[in-house]
Design a protein around this motif. Sequence first.
Motif, short mmCIF file in Angstrom:
data_model
loop_
_atom_site.label_atom_id
_atom_site.label_comp_id
_atom_site.label_asym_id
_atom_site.label_seq_id
_atom_site.Cartn_x
_atom_site.Cartn_y
_atom_site.Cartn_z
N LYS A 11 23.01 36.41 38.30
CA LYS A 11 23.24 35.05 37.81
C LYS A 11 23.30 34.02 38.94
CE LYS A 11 26.16 36.73 33.99
NZ LYS A 11 27.51 36.64 33.37
N TYR A 12 23.77 34.44 40.11
CA TYR A 12 24.03 33.50 41.20
C TYR A 12 23.22 33.92 42.43
CZ TYR A 12 27.92 32.18 38.18
OH TYR A 12 28.68 31.78 37.11
N GLU A 57 31.11 29.57 40.73
CA GLU A 57 30.88 28.22 40.23
C GLU A 57 31.49 27.18 41.17
OE1 GLU A 57 29.04 27.17 37.86
OE2 GLU A 57 28.63 28.92 36.62
N ARG A 58 32.67 27.47 41.68
CA ARG A 58 33.29 26.53 42.62
C ARG A 58 32.46 26.39 43.88
NH1 ARG A 58 38.76 29.84 41.68
NH2 ARG A 58 39.43 28.87 39.72
N LEU A 59 32.02 27.53 44.43
CA LEU A 59 31.24 27.49 45.66
C LEU A 59 29.94 26.71 45.49
CD1 LEU A 59 31.80 31.13 46.91
CD2 LEU A 59 32.52 29.05 48.08
N ALA A 60 29.33 26.81 44.31
CA ALA A 60 28.09 26.08 44.05
C ALA A 60 28.31 24.58 44.16
CB ALA A 60 27.54 26.44 42.67
N GLN A 84 27.53 30.70 51.92
CA GLN A 84 27.71 32.11 51.60
C GLN A 84 26.79 32.92 52.49
OE1 GLN A 84 28.44 33.40 47.48
NE2 GLN A 84 27.89 31.32 46.85
N GLU A 85 27.38 33.79 53.29
CA GLU A 85 26.60 34.62 54.20
C GLU A 85 27.41 35.84 54.59
OE1 GLU A 85 25.68 32.55 57.79
OE2 GLU A 85 27.76 31.98 58.20
N ASP A 86 26.74 36.83 55.15
CA ASP A 86 27.44 38.05 55.55
C ASP A 86 28.31 37.78 56.77
OD1 ASP A 86 25.79 38.94 58.11
OD2 ASP A 86 24.34 38.35 56.58
N SER A 87 29.32 38.62 56.94
CA SER A 87 30.28 38.40 58.02
C SER A 87 29.67 38.62 59.40
CB SER A 87 31.50 39.30 57.84
OG SER A 87 31.15 40.66 57.88
#
Length: 998
Positions: A274-275, A459-462, A475-478
Amino acid sequence: MPYEINRLKLHKAKDLLPRIRDSIYEPVSAMKVTAWVTKEPVPYSERNNGTRLELTPGDKWGNLWDCAWFRFEGIVPDAVAGHKAVLLIDINGELCLVDEEGSPKQGLTNINSEFDFSLGLPGKRVVDLGMSAAGEQVDLWADAGCNDLFGKYRSGTLKEADIAICYEEIRQLYYDFEVLLELAEHVAEKSARQERVIQSLYDAALMLEVINEETAQRAREVLAKELSKQGGDPVLTVSAIGHAHIDLAWLWPIRETIRKGARTFSTVLTNMEKYPDYVFGASQPQLYQWMKEHYPKLYDRIKERITEGRWEVQGAMWVEPDTNISGGEALVRQILYGKRFYQQEFGQEVKILWLPDVFGYSASLPQLLRKSGVDYMMTQKLSWNVYNTHPHHSFEWEGIDGSKVLTHLPPEDTYNSPSAPRSLAKIENSYLDRNVSEHALMLFGIGDGGGGPGEEHLERLAREHNLLGLPPVVQEDSLSFFRKLEQEKSRFQTYRGELYLEKHQGTLTTQARNKWYNRKMEKSLRELEFAASLLLAMGENAYPSEELEEIWKETLLYQFHDILPGSSITRVFEESLERYAAMHSRTQQLLAQTYAKAARLAGAGEGQAVVFNSLPWERNEIVAHQGKRYAVKVPPMGFASLAEAKLSTGAGEQSGLRAGERQLENRYLRVTFGQDGSIASLYDKAAGRESIAPGAAANVFTIYHDKGDAWDFPRDYRDAVAGRMKLEESSYSIDGHQVVMEQQYKFGESTLVQRIVLDEEGTTVRFETKADWKEAEKMLRVSFPVQVMTDHVNCEIQFGYLKRPTTRNNMIEFVRDEICAHQYIDLSQPDYGVALLSDSKYGYSAERNVLDINLLRSPSYPDPVADRAEHQFVYAIYPHRGDFIQAEVYRKGYELNTPLTVAESDQGTAGNTASFASLIQVDNPHVMVEAVKKAEDTDDLIIRLYETSGTFAETSVAFGVTGVEIEEVDLMENPLGKAVDRLTFQPFEIKSLRVKLG
């Protein structure tokens, strides 16, 4: 006033938010619900085997830890036509929907679940059916557990199971509204940004007296302007990665963790569809291994996302272990098996140690990480400190040997971030190193009991990606985050030494039987690997590689940070103790078989015995075999025939070995006891001085009231003395080459029997103890006030030692009263010292001249019967001339934990095929050979050595086998270059050698 007007506007918007949320879903049809209940999980193929129940909301289906297969059936009604259809399911437990093959599809969790609600609501109840046509059949199966995220019982009744309409426009409005509401509370007070956000919320609220899709659409158009405003050049960028911290056991048994993994990971995969920006990470190869074994189809889907780059494998260790109590070689194996699993399964070279939740961090870790190719470490637990704030979120952590690893503590101080505007605001405002760093990490999702991120996080992050008034978030890997952070490393401060957590000191003692078994397993596995390596060097390839790895991995599992520390429920320890006993028995069986073969190859005939010494120095001791005693001299890491040893008939008075009513004595020590059984004097005859402080009594068993839990005992416990164990009986004897004082104590319903032993040639006093402990909420400690003045205590940790203060001059020293040590703890002046040795204890205190050891504690939560059981353990006191380095105290600790082994030759064909009596010899007394094992991928031997004293050292390494080739390797057994004739060690340096046998 404008301020009052804004308060009214915000109040109106806040009151509206729950109404918007309640308007998202409209149930239109109840589903038929059937459950088949069992006590333990059963596979999908046996889903109809339990007790069958037809359920409607409010009906009870189970008790705590019950399991069930649920079937949900229904037909999408006409009312849903033209809308998105969903299912709303809440069984007051944890649930995993499966596909037609029984493979996990999505996890659901009851709303009524224990969690810190300031971080968000833990429940997941919505199943998305999409734009379904009316008349579509719903027929779903789900695997259920009658417990919430944290193992609590929540009525065991069905709450809801409905087909519903999802009004998508209202759902989107809810997150628009929520994000802007929080933004208004976290941007600068009375700023233009705040004023405009509040006004837009108020304007939208005026349109929503009636909430429907039409009014929601109009309200969203009003809010869109503020949501679309972006920031300028960022001073701080937040890297966000989805997380679901899953304790492998805690308030639930291990079997439930396996199902938690399936529920959590299937939800992650569903949300990834979905995201498209969603990036998730999970640690602990053990958890992946369980998914591979129990849910192969789910595991294949996980592998696809890993290959895609949206799922990050994290951790670098087999589990997230306790790093205080786990032994040095065990920590090496955590990394070795962890990294090898990731490499073999996913082709991934993991570079980050992921330990968000352990109870303190050994100062040996930086070297272990760097020598394993792990460059970074992430944790957040230090935010739990009680009195002192750790000074950094980003820093270089330096271990006892000087190795450094780049370390980051997420400034939000949680791994359960709600990813809300308050999260980003806190990160920006709380980041202790924001003056030199432009990057911080955020871990979002529901953790501890699993579950992971829900739609609310995503949804918040979007909406927050680049929202004016907040730091931008990506949003990305550490690993991508750490590589950015590394570019700023030159400006970070260095923090040297252990990372001490100012909480949970009780975990150094709680569940003593688990800790005893852990030490025994670590030592037994070391001995077995040495014995099997000896066979390899003798030309017989009987190395049990597969079984050793299997036993090692299960031992590492029980080092998880809520098992070994003792902070889980009763069932966890009942099961682990049962498995420990089986593993220990099997390891001892393999060891006996291996040494029997080695005895034969050493030239012993059938029934003849050989003595084996796995330590790297010669040992002159008395050993018993078939009712006789022998004085043996066994070469370092080698063996000697018992047939050539001198038969000993006992010492007698002429040797200085004496026992009296209140005294034990040999030619080195004289121990005098008080009327109460305590030690009034420990006179060191060789040094000509008393070891016990004047007027003091040692080895006094003091019981304290302990109203704490498994993690913590009261810091003022010394002010709450419950009493002392009372001496009931005392007797003494001369037993061959030992003098023994046996004492029996009692307190309440508890008893303790102790054999205080002094060997003929012994320089230590050994306390062999058995306790039948029946006290509740009590702690048993024993102390030794010694005649030594020093400001520091020397504490053995993995691959070295730490000096810790014995003073209490400031709050840092005060709060570190309870400390961890492994085989010894020692107080030393330059000319003299006293060490306390142990075979299984880890919690100590050293204040001024008093050495104190925490023997047992019996808290009532989360295991109400913790440590009410029979225990056995050994500790010893060792007075010595010179300081602890000159006295080679570390050797005494190893000897206490690693006795000589006597083995009879097996029934194979006798023959001396061993051309050596000592496999390995080093010529520096401060270099320890910690492990000898077969290489992971070849028949070569791996030898692990380290410098014990904290000085520069050189040593040669001689092998009994001729024609060997030697190269140095790292801890992952990767080559570093040819080894030279003499090895040079930095202080506390670990070196590993690969020995290719000729």
